[in-house]
Design a protein around this motif. Structure first.
Motif, PDB file in Angstrom:
ATOM      1  N   ARG A 233      39.274  50.802  47.220  1.00 54.84           N
ATOM      2  CA  ARG A 233      40.154  49.799  47.802  1.00 54.84           C
ATOM      3  C   ARG A 233      39.623  49.255  49.121  1.00 54.84           C
ATOM      4  N   LEU A 234      38.636  49.924  49.698  1.00 58.08           N
ATOM      5  CA  LEU A 234      38.038  49.477  50.949  1.00 58.08           C
ATOM      6  C   LEU A 234      36.853  48.545  50.690  1.00 58.08           C
ATOM      7  N   LEU A 235      36.976  47.707  49.686  1.00 58.94           N
ATOM      8  CA  LEU A 235      35.942  46.719  49.379  1.00 58.94           C
ATOM      9  C   LEU A 235      36.147  45.523  50.301  1.00 58.94           C
ATOM     10  N   LEU A 236      35.218  45.310  51.227  1.00 55.06           N
ATOM     11  CA  LEU A 236      35.320  44.259  52.229  1.00 55.06           C
ATOM     12  C   LEU A 236      34.408  43.099  51.872  1.00 55.06           C
ATOM     13  N   SER A 237      34.820  41.929  52.284  1.00 52.12           N
ATOM     14  CA  SER A 237      33.976  40.750  52.107  1.00 52.12           C
ATOM     15  C   SER A 237      32.903  40.728  53.190  1.00 52.12           C
ATOM     16  N   THR A 267      40.238  57.942  55.814  1.00 50.02           N
ATOM     17  CA  THR A 267      41.098  59.076  55.520  1.00 50.02           C
ATOM     18  C   THR A 267      42.552  58.692  55.756  1.00 50.02           C
ATOM     19  N   GLY A 268      43.436  59.212  54.871  1.00 50.73           N
ATOM     20  CA  GLY A 268      44.866  58.970  55.038  1.00 50.73           C
ATOM     21  C   GLY A 268      45.285  57.541  54.801  1.00 50.73           C
ATOM     22  N   LEU A 269      44.712  56.901  53.784  1.00 56.43           N
ATOM     23  CA  LEU A 269      45.075  55.515  53.486  1.00 56.43           C
ATOM     24  C   LEU A 269      46.452  55.468  52.834  1.00 56.43           C
ATOM     25  N   PRO A 270      47.231  54.426  53.076  1.00 52.54           N
ATOM     26  CA  PRO A 270      48.550  54.305  52.428  1.00 52.54           C
ATOM     27  C   PRO A 270      48.393  54.057  50.937  1.00 52.54           C
ATOM     28  N   PRO A 271      49.351  54.492  50.119  1.00 56.81           N
ATOM     29  CA  PRO A 271      49.207  54.300  48.670  1.00 56.81           C
ATOM     30  C   PRO A 271      49.262  52.838  48.245  1.00 56.81           C
ATOM     31  N   ASP A 272      49.955  51.984  49.013  1.00 58.97           N
ATOM     32  CA  ASP A 272      50.072  50.571  48.649  1.00 58.97           C
ATOM     33  C   ASP A 272      49.222  49.715  49.578  1.00 58.97           C
ATOM     34  N   ARG A 274      47.082  46.896  50.743  1.00 61.10           N
ATOM     35  CA  ARG A 274      46.902  45.524  50.264  1.00 61.10           C
ATOM     36  C   ARG A 274      45.861  44.738  51.071  1.00 61.10           C
ATOM     37  N   HIS A 275      45.784  45.017  52.364  1.00 66.89           N
ATOM     38  CA  HIS A 275      44.870  44.289  53.232  1.00 66.89           C
ATOM     39  C   HIS A 275      43.969  45.303  53.944  1.00 66.89           C
ATOM     40  N   PRO A 276      42.866  45.707  53.310  1.00 70.73           N
ATOM     41  CA  PRO A 276      42.022  46.744  53.929  1.00 70.73           C
ATOM     42  C   PRO A 276      41.396  46.285  55.234  1.00 70.73           C
ATOM     43  N   ALA A 278      42.620  44.290  57.531  1.00 71.69           N
ATOM     44  CA  ALA A 278      43.614  44.367  58.605  1.00 71.69           C
ATOM     45  C   ALA A 278      43.860  45.821  59.020  1.00 71.69           C
ATOM     46  N   LEU A 279      43.893  46.741  58.053  1.00 67.16           N
ATOM     47  CA  LEU A 279      44.088  48.155  58.381  1.00 67.16           C
ATOM     48  C   LEU A 279      42.912  48.693  59.187  1.00 67.16           C
ATOM     49  N   LEU A 280      41.690  48.349  58.795  1.00 69.44           N
ATOM     50  CA  LEU A 280      40.527  48.826  59.533  1.00 69.44           C
ATOM     51  C   LEU A 280      40.497  48.240  60.946  1.00 69.44           C
ATOM     52  N   ALA A 281      40.875  46.969  61.089  1.00 71.76           N
ATOM     53  CA  ALA A 281      40.912  46.360  62.425  1.00 71.76           C
ATOM     54  C   ALA A 281      41.938  47.059  63.314  1.00 71.76           C
TER      55      ALA A 281
END
Length: 341
Positions: A233-237, A267-272, A274-276, A278-281
């Motif tokens: 799910r951490l597939l980034l453009s 580590t500890g990614l949410p199950p839903d 949607r915006h990887p 934004a989460l990494l930022a």
């Protein structure tokens, strides 16, 4: 009539031979206590047999059953190392997901989610995410023109509208009413881009390295591009990688190792999720470590004061003492007669 030849060879018989190798399934009806396992798990080419068996066991358990390493090691003869490796394989291929959560009492627990068909779950989440992105666009009301009033020529020469309650039709074809200028000039194109809320606080800027370092930036870009190996799910453009690479370079500049940055981000990614990007930022900004303190020079050790050398007044022998006088032997010799007297 032809004579029967008793000595003629018999007709050759064709025998169907079954292969001695291979599996032959013997299926019995099971009224209850069974689990449906897909071939994508039972015949997975990248999973080990231990992982396939462990995934089948987890799917057969009811909700709430413990599936930690210690509990599984007590059930099966495989050791903790094999069970931990099998759990990592299942997590890497999406069959399980382990999320650390904090209880209201302040304790951390690990919640395990089991997926019987990860590809279908992933496709459903993508459809839900796409529907959520399109929901604001569908909620915009479309501008429609008001219905045109219908008129008809009455026998007296005056125009009368059709009665909507009785449904009476006019005597002649209705003439189209002119469209008001306000309706004709109204723009029907609506900007689909959602406008930011006036009360919403903009996100803080991403951290930037203090000094440019091309080698550190290349390492940061490679780390971001390979995060999908930990979680697909951490597939980034490519644009997101270039945007987040300076922030990761700032972490590396402050002494964080690439493995520590990878664990913090994946580590500890949410199950839903949607915006990887934004989460990494958010994690790169909120969890930025402080810079390492500068190495202070160590203070030199203080040497004890050097006691000067003195010449004994009695034997002229050198000895160390803060003031001139007699050495120890001479002092003992001078003190002995006084004691005897």
């Amino acid at each position: 009539m032809a004579e029967q030849q008793l000595s003629a060879p018999p007709r050759a018989r064709f025998l169907v031979r079954r292969s001695a190798s291979g599996v032959t399934s013997v299926s019995e009806y099971q009224p209850a206590q069974y689990t449906i396992i897909g071939h994508h798990l039972s015949q997975h080419h990248d999973l080990s047999l231990t992982a396939i068996g462990l995934g089948t066991h987890i799917l057969s358990l009811p909700d709430g059953s413990p599936v930690d390493i210690l509990t599984l090691a007590e059930k099966f003869p495989e050791g903790r190392a094999k069970i931990a490796a099998a759990l990592r394989e299942l997590e890497a291929h999406g069959y399980i997901e382990r999320v650390r959560e904090r209880t209201p009492q302040g304790q951390f627990i690990t919640r395990t989610f089991s997926y019987n068909f990860p590809e279908a779950t992933r496709a459903r989440r993508e459809r839900e995410a796409q529907a959520a992105r399109l929901a604001p666009l569908r909620a915009v009301p479309s501008l429609q023109k008001s219905p045109k009033p219908k008129t008809s020529d009455s026998p007296s020469g005056t125009s009368s509208r059709t009665d909507a309650s009785t449904g009476a039709a006019p005597d002649a074809d209705p003439d189209p009413a002119p469209v008001p200028a306000s309706d004709a000039n109204t723009a029907v194109d609506v900007d689909p881009t959602p406008q930011p809320h006036p009360d919403r606080v903009p996100p803080p800027p991403l951290p930037q390295p203090a000094a440019p370092a091309p080698e550190r930036t290349r390492t940061a870009a490679a780390l971001l591009a390979t995060l999908r190996r930990d979680d697909d799910r951490l597939l980034l453009s490519e644009r997101d990688v270039h945007r987040l690479a300076p922030a990761v370079a700032a972490w590396l500049e402050r002494g964080a190792t690439p493995d520590a940055v990878r664990r913090t981000l994946a580590t500890g990614l949410p199950p839903d999720l949607r915006h990887p990007a934004a989460l990494l930022a958010h994690r790169l900004t909120a969890l930025l470590p402080p810079p390492l303190p500068a190495d202070q020079p160590a203070e030199p050790a203080q040497r004890p004061p050097v006691v000067p050398l003195q010449n004994c007044d009695g034997c002229d022998r050198a000895f160390r003492a803060p003031s001139p006088g007699c050495c120890r032997d001479c002092r003992e010799a001078n003190e002995a007669p006084a004691v005897a007297a």
